[in-house]
Design a protein around this motif. Structure first.
Motif, PDB file in Angstrom:
ATOM      1  N   LYS A 348       0.809  -1.207   0.000  1.00 45.56           N
ATOM      2  CA  LYS A 348       0.000   0.000   0.000  1.00 45.56           C
ATOM      3  C   LYS A 348       0.850   1.269   0.000  1.00 45.56           C
ATOM      4  O   LYS A 348       0.598   2.183  -0.771  1.00 45.56           O
ATOM      5  N   SER A 349       1.849   1.305   0.869  1.00 47.30           N
ATOM      6  CA  SER A 349       2.577   2.564   0.995  1.00 47.30           C
ATOM      7  C   SER A 349       3.841   2.593   0.152  1.00 47.30           C
ATOM      8  O   SER A 349       4.404   3.653  -0.066  1.00 47.30           O
ATOM      9  N   GLU A 350       4.309   1.441  -0.335  1.00 52.20           N
ATOM     10  CA  GLU A 350       5.563   1.458  -1.081  1.00 52.20           C
ATOM     11  C   GLU A 350       5.463   0.865  -2.474  1.00 52.20           C
ATOM     12  O   GLU A 350       6.299   1.105  -3.323  1.00 52.20           O
ATOM     13  N   GLY A 351       4.419   0.067  -2.694  1.00 52.84           N
ATOM     14  CA  GLY A 351       4.366  -0.642  -3.956  1.00 52.84           C
ATOM     15  C   GLY A 351       3.483   0.022  -5.000  1.00 52.84           C
ATOM     16  O   GLY A 351       3.754  -0.043  -6.189  1.00 52.84           O
TER      17      GLY A 351
ATOM     18  N   ASN B 223       1.925   8.885  -4.515  1.00 51.28           N
ATOM     19  CA  ASN B 223       2.617   8.162  -3.454  1.00 51.28           C
ATOM     20  C   ASN B 223       4.110   8.317  -3.684  1.00 51.28           C
ATOM     21  O   ASN B 223       4.706   7.596  -4.482  1.00 51.28           O
ATOM     22  N   LYS B 225       6.755   7.708  -1.909  1.00 49.60           N
ATOM     23  CA  LYS B 225       7.637   6.587  -1.558  1.00 49.60           C
ATOM     24  C   LYS B 225       7.616   5.525  -2.649  1.00 49.60           C
ATOM     25  O   LYS B 225       8.644   5.042  -3.098  1.00 49.60           O
ATOM     26  N   ALA B 226       6.387   5.165  -3.072  1.00 46.13           N
ATOM     27  CA  ALA B 226       6.270   4.138  -4.095  1.00 46.13           C
ATOM     28  C   ALA B 226       6.888   4.614  -5.399  1.00 46.13           C
ATOM     29  O   ALA B 226       7.527   3.844  -6.115  1.00 46.13           O
ATOM     30  N   LEU B 229      10.614   4.245  -5.173  1.00 48.12           N
ATOM     31  CA  LEU B 229      11.021   2.840  -5.279  1.00 48.12           C
ATOM     32  C   LEU B 229      10.805   2.291  -6.683  1.00 48.12           C
ATOM     33  O   LEU B 229      11.345   1.255  -7.033  1.00 48.12           O
ATOM     34  N   SER B 230       9.969   2.968  -7.474  1.00 44.07           N
ATOM     35  CA  SER B 230       9.759   2.522  -8.848  1.00 44.07           C
ATOM     36  C   SER B 230      10.778   3.137  -9.792  1.00 44.07           C
ATOM     37  O   SER B 230      10.713   2.924 -10.998  1.00 44.07           O
TER      38      SER B 230
END
Lengths: 520, 354
Positions: A348-351, B223, B225-226, B229-230
């Motif tokens: 939810k928060s990182e993906g 988002n 953070k996401a 990370l992407s």
């Protein structure tokens, strides 16, 4: 422990809790006996924390009931639960770092004069008394942010004690405590028992449970698999009930040979905030087509290792190699470019970007491959996303819907799709089966097998013993930041893995990290 | 919209998509309603001359709102645009009137194209300062741009000691004549500033919809953070949006001082609020990740037409302010309703597919 009949203070009957996409509790019965330690044990995702949240009023049951003294009660919120004498020490610390210890202990239950003026001196005095009882000299005026994690956990326990709870739930209270602090906590628990408090105790440290528990309940995949008095219970009994005899369907589909080494890390270390190494001199290698599982308890440093690999910690030290070539790229985009892809633990928060469409989420890491000049070819993007949706059997109504409309399992597949669209050589999967139901789990596992057979190297982190044993070609166990064991996936036994994961946690052996037996 | 695989929602729930479509087009419908209303209520509203005047007003706000939309989509805010408008106007005026005194008895004068480029560069520079404060020094966007709001305004006032630079006709000898054409000239009967708006608007819409940069802007706001990370370079994306916002503000500064053939240091005060209002009216979400350039431009038109129309009707300016506020609140309330309905429809479709 005495076999004296303990009175039942609270019971849960036929409890069911359904989240979108997961069935977290299935017809669970659970009794809390007063003046005793009621142990609750199970793997991550077995439903322990959900059950506790229900009892503490954080979550409500989908169906089933909670009884106290034979009468049905409902806890719509934590306040009502607290009014019924239920206190909880949460697994995640629920403290306000910007406030003092005393403020934290009395948050939302401030001692006041005339309902307005906070009686700060009374609060301080009582906080100090609580600290004395817990044999710690933490000042009531200290800022929580200045405390070590272990000390914060003590404050969290003090907060629960201050409520004078009749039933006290402790969700992994010792995960950040030193051996000496654990001894103190156990003395406090013994004292509470004498006062007739019913304690629910959750922990992954099985020896600890056997030592202080009076009753034990085991959960697996949301269902109760065992409940009895602690007399005669030993570690094998617990493990058997936690994991079960009938294994889930993890059948190895394709037998294939491994290729050359695709990924290697050497001497990776990362300093934590407290000055302790969170990742401690980790070296490992991965071959094409190989699935390596990294097992460990919470806080073993597994996720942090993945974060180091994905350039999230600029201060980490050590070297990475992809296909033998050194990895110099300093940022995530560069590392994705070199063939690494991460599927983060917290979907939810990182993906995912919840409000964006499925299509845009899936193509986010690989937009470069759809660019002609400066122009993004939406047609090519749509075709590719469509292909991956089909390959991964993601069930969607339209790829233009926001990703938040999907169930956990399908969301996870979208994250996997995003990673695969970058055509990686190495896939890093952090808890790939967290929060998804059994059916989706099996599909994710099948996908992992297929990808490995196609020559991808997969490194995955899990806290699920059964999962790591049945999926991995090779198993690496981490504890306290370092590798404490490496085993061949086909020949390893559960006890070996559990033993390796506990190295450094055993009360006596605080000094040094022992490298466990290796028979890879 | 294309649908992949399996099921479409069954025809029984046909009412909801219809309502949803109406809600999605609400800003456009509001614009038409406002037009229709004033056509009856205000005399001369439908004249060509009035349209030209109105569109010039709207354009100023629309430029700022386009830049603001990108910033808000990334989850930020840019309060400094009004001050950048003032500062850039003063920079252009200063260069046309005084040139740069080299301190050795000579002054360096620029031709009009150089002046325009320098002014635009000043706007981009202020945006870059905002960006550095936010990305490198971790200052909250609200505070960082509030700071530059004051600094830029102060500099604008200092540049002339608070006075106006009058009569910016330029000097033939330096090639700095023709500045007024930017604000008052027209091409094919349409004012130059409108052509500029069309160009900037199309470019921004293209960036948003058809480039990786645009995707990254939405991802960062949805988002952070996401996105990181992407592989999205979050800091670069943020730098771009603040610099682009500064660029848009510089255009407005140039256009206004060109229209007036003078530059005044207090120009552009509270423009940032109108820009935010236009973006929000056009469906941009203050929590980031959502917004369309087209919606923002329509939003700017609604606000512009509303205020001009009310003026023509002779409504008191105090009432105008109240009405503008009510329209903004109503827009956001309807937006929330649309979000809820949209989420429900998506879930229903998903349930039907699964």
């Amino acid at each position: 422990m005495t076999e004296a009949k303990h009175q039942i203070g609270l019971s849960v009957r036929a409890a069911n809790k359904v989240y979108p996409g997961t069935h977290a509790l299935k017809d669970v019965d659970f009794d809390v006996r007063l003046g005793a330690v009621n142990v609750l044990v199970g793997e991550n995702g077995a439903g322990k924390s959900t059950l506790m949240k229900v009892i503490a009023g954080v979550e409500q049951l989908t169906s089933g009931e909670i009884l106290m003294q034979g009468e049905k009660v409902t806890f719509p919120d934590t306040r009502t639960a607290a009014a019924h004498g239920i206190g909880i020490v949460f697994q995640e610390l629920n403290l306000f770092p910007n406030m003092t210890v005393a403020d934290n202990i009395f948050i939302a239950r401030e001692k006041t004069r005339a309902g307005i003026d906070i009686a700060a001196r009374d609060q301080r005095a009582e906080a100090a008394a609580l600290m004395q009882r817990l044999e710690h000299d933490i000042s009531p005026d200290a800022m929580v942010s200045d405390l070590r994690i272990g000390e914060q956990q003590i404050v969290e326990i003090a907060k629960a004690l201050a409520q004078d709870a009749r039933i006290l739930i402790m969700d992994e209270p010792t995960s950040a405590l030193s051996a000496a602090e654990v001894e103190i906590l156990f003395r406090v628990i013994a004292d509470l028992k004498k006062r007739g408090v019913g304690i629910v105790y959750i922990s992954h440290r099985l020896e600890e449970l056997i030592r202080i528990g009076d009753y034990i309940t085991v959960l697996r995949d949301g269902a109760r698999t065992g409940a009895r008095s602690m007399d005669g219970v030993d570690v094998p009994w617990i493990v058997q009930n936690m994991i079960g005899a009938a294994s889930k369907d993890f059948a190895k589909t394709v037998e294939h040979d491994f290729g050359d080494e695709v990924f290697r890390c050497e001497n990776i270390s990362l300093m934590g905030r407290t000055g302790k190494r969170v990742v401690d001199d980790v070296s490992l290698s991965l071959r094409a087509g190989e699935i390596v599982g990294i097992y460990g308890l919470m806080g073993a440093g597994r996720s942090e290792l993945f974060e180091c690999i994905m350039a999230q910690h600029p201060h980490s030290t050590g070297d990475f190699y992809v296909e033998g070539r050194h990895l110099n790229e300093p940022d995530v985009a560069g590392r994705i470019g070199r063939g690494l892809a991460l599927i983060p633990e917290d979907r939810k928060s990182e993906g995912l970007i919840q409000i964006l469409p499925i299509r845009e989420n899936m193509s986010l890491s690989s937009l470069g491959s759809f660019v002609k000049g400066i122009h993004l070819s939406l047609g090519a993007e749509r075709e590719t996303v469509k292909r991956f949706v089909k390959d991964l059997a993601i069930k969607i109504a339209s790829m233009e819907n926001p990703v938040s409309s999907l169930s956990g399992g399908n969301q996870q597949k979208v994250v996997i799709g995003k990673a695969l669209m970058t055509s990686p050589k190495v896939l890093l999967m952090d808890e790939p089966s967290r929060g998804i139901d059994i059916g989706a789990k099996a599909e994710v596992f099948r996908t992992m097998r297929r990808l490995a057979a196609e020559g991808l190297g997969i490194l995955f982190v899990t806290s699920d013993l059964e999962e790591v044993m049945s999926l991995s070609d090779r198993i690496i166990v981490m504890s306290n930041g370092s590798i404490t064991g490496e085993f061949d996936g086909a020949s390893v036994r559960e006890e070996q893995i559990i033993a390796a994961s506990a190295i450094g946690h055993a009360p006596a052996s605080e000094a040094g990290h022992v490298i466990g037996s290796s028979n890879g | 919209m294309t649908s992949v695989t399996t099921l479409q929602p069954s025809g029984t729930s046909g009412g909801q998509p219809m309502i949803l479509l109406l809600l999605k087009l609400r800003t456009f419908i509001a614009l038409i309603a406002v037009f229709a209303f004033f056509s009856f209520a205000a005399p001369n509203f439908l004249s060509t001359a009035n349209f030209v005047i109105m569109s010039k007003h709207v354009a100023l706000n629309a430029f700022l709102a386009i830049g603001m939309t990108f910033v808000i989509i990334t989850g930020g805010i840019d309060l400094s645009v009004g001050s950048i408008v003032g500062l850039c106007g003063m920079v252009a005026g200063f260069l046309i009137l005084n040139g740069i005194d080299l301190g050795i008895g000579y002054s360096l004068y620029f031709n009009i194209f150089e002046i325009i480029l320098i002014t635009l560069a000043v706007g981009v520079l202020v945006g870059a300062i905002n960006g550095v404060l936010i990305t490198r020094l971790n200052v909250a966007p609200f505070i960082a741009t509030l700071g530059t709001l004051y600094v830029a305004r102060g500099l604008a006032l200092l540049s002339s000691d608070g006075a106006t630079f009058p009569n910016l006709v330029g000097n033939e000898a330096y090639g700095s004549t023709g500045f007024h054409l930017l604000g008052t000239g027209s091409f094919l009967g349409i004012p130059v500033s409108i052509w500029l708006l069309i160009a900037v608007g199309l470019a921004a819409a293209y960036i948003a919809g058809r480039t990786p940069l645009g995707r990254h802007i939405y991802a960062v706001g949805g988002n952070e953070k996401a996105a990181a990370l992407s592989g999205v370079k979050v800091n670069r994306v943020k730098m771009f949006v603040y610099m682009f916002s500064g660029f848009c503000a510089a255009i407005v500064g140039l256009v206004i001082s060109s229209q007036l053939v003078a530059s005044h240091p207090a120009t552009g005060e509270t423009f940032e609020l109108n820009a935010i209002a236009a973006a929000v009216l056009g469906g941009t979400s203050m929590s980031g990740g959502r917004g369309r350039i087209g919606g923002t431009i329509i939003g700017a038109f609604v606000i512009g037409v509303l205020s001009d129309g009310l003026v023509m009707m002779g409504v008191s300016s105090f009432w105008q302010t109240v009405i503008k506020g009510l329209v903004i609140i109503a827009a956001v309330v309807v937006d929330q309703a649309q979000q809820r309905l949209q989420a429900r429809v998506a879930l229903q479709q998903q349930a039907a597919a699964a």
